[in-house]
Design a protein around this motif. Structure first.
Motif, PDB file in Angstrom:
ATOM      1  N   ASN A 152      -6.130   5.324  -6.580  1.00  0.00           N
ATOM      2  CA  ASN A 152      -4.964   6.205  -6.508  1.00  0.00           C
ATOM      3  C   ASN A 152      -4.118   6.341  -7.773  1.00  0.00           C
ATOM      4  O   ASN A 152      -3.360   7.296  -7.889  1.00  0.00           O
ATOM      5  CB  ASN A 152      -4.052   5.735  -5.367  1.00  0.00           C
ATOM      6  N   LEU A 196       0.833  -1.209   0.000  1.00  0.00           N
ATOM      7  CA  LEU A 196       0.000   0.000   0.000  1.00  0.00           C
ATOM      8  C   LEU A 196       0.865   1.255   0.000  1.00  0.00           C
ATOM      9  O   LEU A 196       0.551   2.239  -0.684  1.00  0.00           O
ATOM     10  CB  LEU A 196      -0.926  -0.001   1.220  1.00  0.00           C
ATOM     11  N   LYS A 225       1.001   4.309  -2.857  1.00  0.00           N
ATOM     12  CA  LYS A 225       0.801   5.722  -2.534  1.00  0.00           C
ATOM     13  C   LYS A 225       2.002   6.565  -2.951  1.00  0.00           C
ATOM     14  O   LYS A 225       1.883   7.757  -3.207  1.00  0.00           O
ATOM     15  CB  LYS A 225       0.519   5.878  -1.043  1.00  0.00           C
ATOM     16  N   THR A 248      -7.154   0.274  -3.423  1.00  0.00           N
ATOM     17  CA  THR A 248      -6.157   1.340  -3.343  1.00  0.00           C
ATOM     18  C   THR A 248      -5.610   1.667  -4.736  1.00  0.00           C
ATOM     19  O   THR A 248      -5.419   2.841  -5.082  1.00  0.00           O
ATOM     20  CB  THR A 248      -5.008   0.930  -2.399  1.00  0.00           C
TER      21      THR A 248
END
Length: 334
Positions: free
Chosen positions: A40, A8, A12, A36
């Motif tokens: 993102n 994760l 990010k 995620t």
């Protein structure tokens, strides 16, 4: 859990792999990683033309490869997420031709829940070399307690050990179910709050005084009066307190107690490690071991097996839940 956090964090930081193969028994982590990526990688205005969600029951491996080979429109990358890819288990090896030569402009995410691909075959080795393969494993009970504290800690909450245990014993180790209940709590309870058994009882509906955790504790202390009060409550609320769950949890407790008796090193750290429990609950086993020597534990396990058979209609003339539990308590505590 550390591996999930690393994945994760890399997403990010916009450090991507061309192929993500997410497989294994714990669906929660697979959903967490794929969501995620879905949220993102692309900007909102890029998603209409460059983000595709496919479902394994509706497509073939050839369809997936064809979609993955497209080029993005007015964006650096396209994202292709294949949910329920385990539906393609018979033909999934065909994906190797793409994985060996993936497009740099495509992020292909394969969500292969509750199954695993063979590590000896070409697809597994190709994903290992060109992308990321993640085996999502079920957490042990003590790990679920740590996970609950971690999830709540990320949102400035704390939780008492008993409240954590109530959730685990009521909901099991299904992280999806637990997370849904935690989301409800976070909507109701303000941040920077310590969640107590009273919060669990009020907002989730698990009695803080009459539950399997308290029954196990009462039995461990040989508190006959409290134990009988709890099973009487269970018999009045059988849908919320199925006997099969109660017997299973008691069987687990006494099996762990048998292990405890066999340990040479009974330090809190070692007991917690071997029994895979939260160190907070080691004292429960220390006390129970004084009340139930090893020979008695063996007899209790036999009684639990008998009660399990009775609860399933074997060796019993349809005894009600209350009678089975009463007989079981007498056998355990006398």
């Amino acid at each position: 859990m550390n591996e999930v956090l690393q994945i994760l964090d890399s997403i990010k930081k916009r450090s991507y792999h061309p192929v993500y193969f997410l497989m294994g028994d714990e669906g929660y982590f697979i959903d967490k990683i794929s969501k995620t990526l879905e949220q993102n990688v692309l900007a909102p205005e890029e998603k209409d033309f460059n983000q595709t969600i496919l479902y394994g029951r509706d497509v073939s491996v050839e369809d997936i490869i064809g979609t993955a080979k497209r080029f993005p429109m007015m964006a650096e990358k396209q994202v292709v997420i294949v949910k329920e890819a385990q539906e393609l288990s018979r033909t999934i090896e065909k994906l190797v031709s793409y994985v060996e030569h993936p497009l740099d402009t495509t992020l292909l995410v394969i969500c292969y829940k509750y199954k695993k691909i063979d590590k000896r075959k070409k697809l597994y080795k190709a994903v290992q070399k060109k992308g990321l393969i993640f085996d999502s494993k079920k957490l042990y009970e003590n790990q679920v307690s740590d996970w609950i504290r971690s999830v709540l800690g990320d949102n400035s909450y704390k939780i008492e050990a008993k409240a954590t245990q109530m959730l685990v014993e009521y909901l099991g180790t299904d992280l999806g179910k637990i997370n849904n209940e935690l989301d409800k709590l976070k909507l109701i309870i303000p941040g920077n709050t310590t969640i107590t058994p009273a919060h669990i009882e009020e907002h989730i509906g698990i009695s803080k005084d009459f539950n399997n955790f308290e029954l196990r504790k009462a039995i461990g202390k040989r508190d006959m009066t409290k134990a009988f009060k709890i099973i009487t409550y269970f018999s009045q609320n059988p849908k919320d307190n199925p006997i099969v769950v109660t017997i299973s949890l008691l069987f687990s407790f006494f099996s762990q107690l048998m292990q405890y008796h066999g340990l040479a090193d009974k330090s809190k750290k070692n007991v917690a490690s071997v029994l895979r429990i939260n160190p907070y609950f080691v004292t429960d086993f220390t006390e129970a071991s004084q009340n139930y020597p090893m020979k008695k534990v063996s007899q209790v396990i036999h009684s639990l097996r008998k009660a399990d058979m009775q609860s399933k209609g074997v060796e019993a003339n349809s005894l009600p839940q209350n009678d089975i539990l009463k007989e079981l308590l007498v056998a355990i505590m006398c």
